[in-house]
Design an enzyme around this catalytic site. Sequence first.
Site, PDB file in Angstrom:
ATOM      1  N   LYS A  74       0.874  -1.262   0.316  1.00 37.32           N
ATOM      2  CA  LYS A  74      -0.106  -0.273   0.391  1.00 37.32           C
ATOM      3  C   LYS A  74       0.747   1.637  -0.175  1.00 37.32           C
ATOM      4  CE  LYS A  74      -4.394  -1.703   2.583  1.00 37.32           C
ATOM      5  NZ  LYS A  74      -5.159  -1.119   1.637  1.00 37.32           N
ATOM      6  N   ARG A  93     -10.734 -11.392   1.637  1.00 35.53           N
ATOM      7  CA  ARG A  93     -11.878 -12.362   0.762  1.00 35.53           C
ATOM      8  C   ARG A  93     -11.008 -13.206   0.869  1.00 35.53           C
ATOM      9  NH1 ARG A  93     -11.736  -8.800  -3.999  1.00 35.53           N
ATOM     10  NH2 ARG A  93     -11.883  -7.197  -2.463  1.00 35.53           N
TER      11      ARG A  93
HETATM   12  N1  BES Z   1      -8.352  -3.629   4.703  1.00 35.71           N
HETATM   13  C1  BES Z   1      -7.903  -2.801   3.274  1.00 35.71           C
HETATM   14  C2  BES Z   1      -9.312  -2.762   2.731  1.00 35.71           C
HETATM   15  C3  BES Z   1     -10.058  -1.009   3.723  1.00 35.71           C
HETATM   16  C4  BES Z   1      -9.815   0.180   2.464  1.00 35.71           C
HETATM   17  C5  BES Z   1     -10.098  -0.578   4.523  1.00 35.71           C
HETATM   18  C6  BES Z   1      -9.894   1.140   3.599  1.00 35.71           C
HETATM   19  C7  BES Z   1     -10.110   0.131   5.306  1.00 35.71           C
HETATM   20  C8  BES Z   1     -10.256   1.666   4.618  1.00 35.71           C
HETATM   21  C9  BES Z   1      -7.702  -4.086   2.221  1.00 35.71           C
HETATM   22  O1  BES Z   1      -7.613  -5.246   2.290  1.00 35.71           O
HETATM   23  C10 BES Z   1      -7.875  -3.939   0.639  1.00 35.71           C
HETATM   24  O2  BES Z   1      -7.181  -3.917   0.909  1.00 35.71           O
HETATM   25  N2  BES Z   1      -8.820  -3.865  -0.597  1.00 35.71           N
HETATM   26  C11 BES Z   1      -8.498  -3.423  -1.714  1.00 35.71           C
HETATM   27  C12 BES Z   1      -9.235  -4.551  -2.596  1.00 35.71           C
HETATM   28  C13 BES Z   1      -8.698  -4.179  -3.694  1.00 35.71           C
HETATM   29  C14 BES Z   1      -7.056  -3.917  -4.503  1.00 35.71           C
HETATM   30  C15 BES Z   1      -9.510  -5.318  -4.993  1.00 35.71           C
HETATM   31  C16 BES Z   1      -9.054  -1.348  -2.064  1.00 35.71           C
HETATM   32  O3  BES Z   1     -10.120  -1.609  -1.294  1.00 35.71           O
HETATM   33  O4  BES Z   1      -8.249  -1.057  -2.411  1.00 35.71           O
HETATM   34 ZN    ZN Z   2      -5.715  -5.210   1.223  1.00 34.45          ZN
END
Ligand code: BES
Ligand code: ZN
Length: 543
Positions: free
Chosen positions: A317, A391
Site C-alpha cells: 500500500k 476475502r
Molecule cells: N483492508 C483493505 C480495505 C480497506 C481500505 C479498509 C480502506 C479500510 C479502509 C483491503 O484489504 C484492501 O486493501 N482492499 C483493496 C482491494 C483491491 C486490491 C481489490 C482495496 O480496497 O483497495
Molecule cells: Zn488489503
Amino acid sequence: MNTADIKVKLISQKSSKSLLKGIKKTKTDVEILFCFRNQKTKDKSYETFNLPSKKDFVIIKPKASQDTLERIQEAINEESFLAEDQKTLTLRHCGTDTKHTIVIGLGDLKDQKQDGLCLETFRRCGAIAFQSLSHIKAKEAKLSLHHFDLVSDRTEKMLHAFLLGLKLASYQFEDHISKKSKVSFNSLLLALPQLSKETKSKEMVLTNTIDQASHICEGITFARWLADHPGNVIHPVNLAKEVQKKFKSTSVKVTVWDKKRIEKERMGLLYGVGQGSSVDPRLIIMEYKGRGLKRNTAPVCFVGKGITFDSGGISIKPSRSMEEMKYDMCGAADVIGTMVALEKLQAKVHAIGIVASAENMPGGAATKPGDIHYARNGTSVEVFNTDAEGRLVLGDALCLAVEKKPQFIVDAATLTGAIVIALGNDHTGYFVRGEILADAIEKALEATGENAWRMPLTEGHRKSMKGIHADLKNIGDGDHPGAGSAKGAAFLSYFVSEDIPWAHFDIAGTAYNVGHLYPYCPRKGASGLMVRTFCQLALNSFE
Ligand code: BES
Ligand code: ZN
Ligand code: ZN
C-alpha cells in the site's frame, strides 16, 4: 476497563415536592433535563411542559421550579440556547437543591425519524450528557423518570438508548498513555415515583434494562479495545490469547488453531496470507450455547476478518495513512464483541464466532502476485493482488462456518476501500443472499438504529471473479473496472453453499474514526458499530 465505571441506581421518590428532600439527602451534583422544540407530539411516552413565554420549546417535565424555567427562557430569549440537537445549557444554583442543572437539547421534533423522539436521539443525548457532566467534573447526576410513561415499554427503550450513549461516550483507549485522564462522573440516579404495585414491577424491568445496556456496552467496549491496539501488540497470536483470557471461566468454548493446524485443516488461503509475516496466523472459534435450548438447535455463525495489520503484502500500500491498517481486524473485533455481549446477556441462543487472523506483510516467504492457493473447500485461487487479502482469509473461515450447518452466516470485514467511496462513513454496506435473512437484517437494523445499506450481489459480479489458471482470482477484471465492494462480496459467495442464508457486512467506512457522526463513538478510534445489530440478529433468530 476502558469505559468509565458508572453505577446506575434506581431510587424512589414520592413526588416533585418530596423530591427536593430526596436530592438533599443524596447530595446529587446535577439534575438532567431534556428540552426540544415543537409541542405537537403525539408521543405519550413522556409528559411535557411548554415554556410559558416560548410556547414551542418543550421540557420533559410537567413542573420545574420557577427559577429554572426563567433561566432557561432567558437563555432562549438571548438565543444562547435554542434546544438544538446535542447542544446543552448548564445552569448553576437555580432554585433546586442540586448544584447544577444540565438542559440537553434534543432538537426539533420534525427532524426525528418518527412521531416523537427517536431512540438515536436518546443515544446521542446520553453521550452529550456524559461530555457535559465531565466538563463540570460532576460525580453524580439525577434523572427523574417521574414524567415518563412507566406502563409502556417505550421508557425502557429510551432509557436503554440513553444509558448506552452515556457509557459508550466514556470509552477512552489510554493503555499506552502514561498519564491517564481522570473521569469524575461515576453515578447516575434514576428517580422513580414512590413505589406502588405498578412501579414495583417496573423497577425490576428497569433494573433489567440497566443490566442489558451494560452487557451490550461491554461487548462494544471489548471490540473497540481490541481494535484500537496497534499491530505490534495485538497480532494474531496475541489476539487469540486475549480471546482465551476474556472467555476464561465463562460458558464460551474457545478453540485456537495455530499455523500447523491451519495447514492441516486445508486452510490454504489463510495460510497464504500469513506466510509473509514473522507472526503466525491463527484461526479462532468461539462457541456459546445459551441455557434451555433444544439439543440440536442449529447455531448462528458470525465470521470476522482479523488482519491485525494490512501492509498490502507484496502489492504494498502507499505509506499515507497506512497506520490505519491496524484497524483491519475490526470485523474480527465486532464478532468477538458480539460473542462477549451474548454471553453477558446469557442470551438463549446458540452462536458460533469464527475469526481468521493473520498479518499481511511482504516478507521473503510472502505470497507473490500470481501465486495459486487452495481453500478449505478445494477451490483454487489466483492471488493477483496480495492487498485483496481479506476475502482470502474469510474464504476459509466461511467454509468452516458452512460445516457447522448454521441457520445463517453473517460475516464482518473491513474489506474494500470502494465501500467508503460508495457510502462514506455513516452507512455500512451489506450484501445478502436469502430474503428471510434480508428481512431479519432490516428488522434488526430498525431495532438498533444502526445504519446499513443493502448492496447488490449479482451473477455478473460472480463471473468477474473467475480465474484464468485457477477457479477464481482475488480481484476483478481490469477490462471491466468498478464495483469493487460487490466483487469482493461475489468472491466470498463461492465459499458459502447456496442453501445457507448468508450476509456480508463491509464495515471499512464505519469501523473507525466516525466520531464526527456519532457522539457516542470516539473521534479517533474503533467504533464497535454493528455489534448491536449482530446481537439483535442472534436474539431474533430463536424467537
Ligand atoms: N483492508 C483493505 C480495505 C480497506 C481500505 C479498509 C480502506 C479500510 C479502509 C483491503 O484489504 C484492501 O486493501 N482492499 C483493496 C482491494 C483491491 C486490491 C481489490 C482495496 O480496497 O483497495
Ligand atoms: Zn488489503
Ligand atoms: Zn485488508
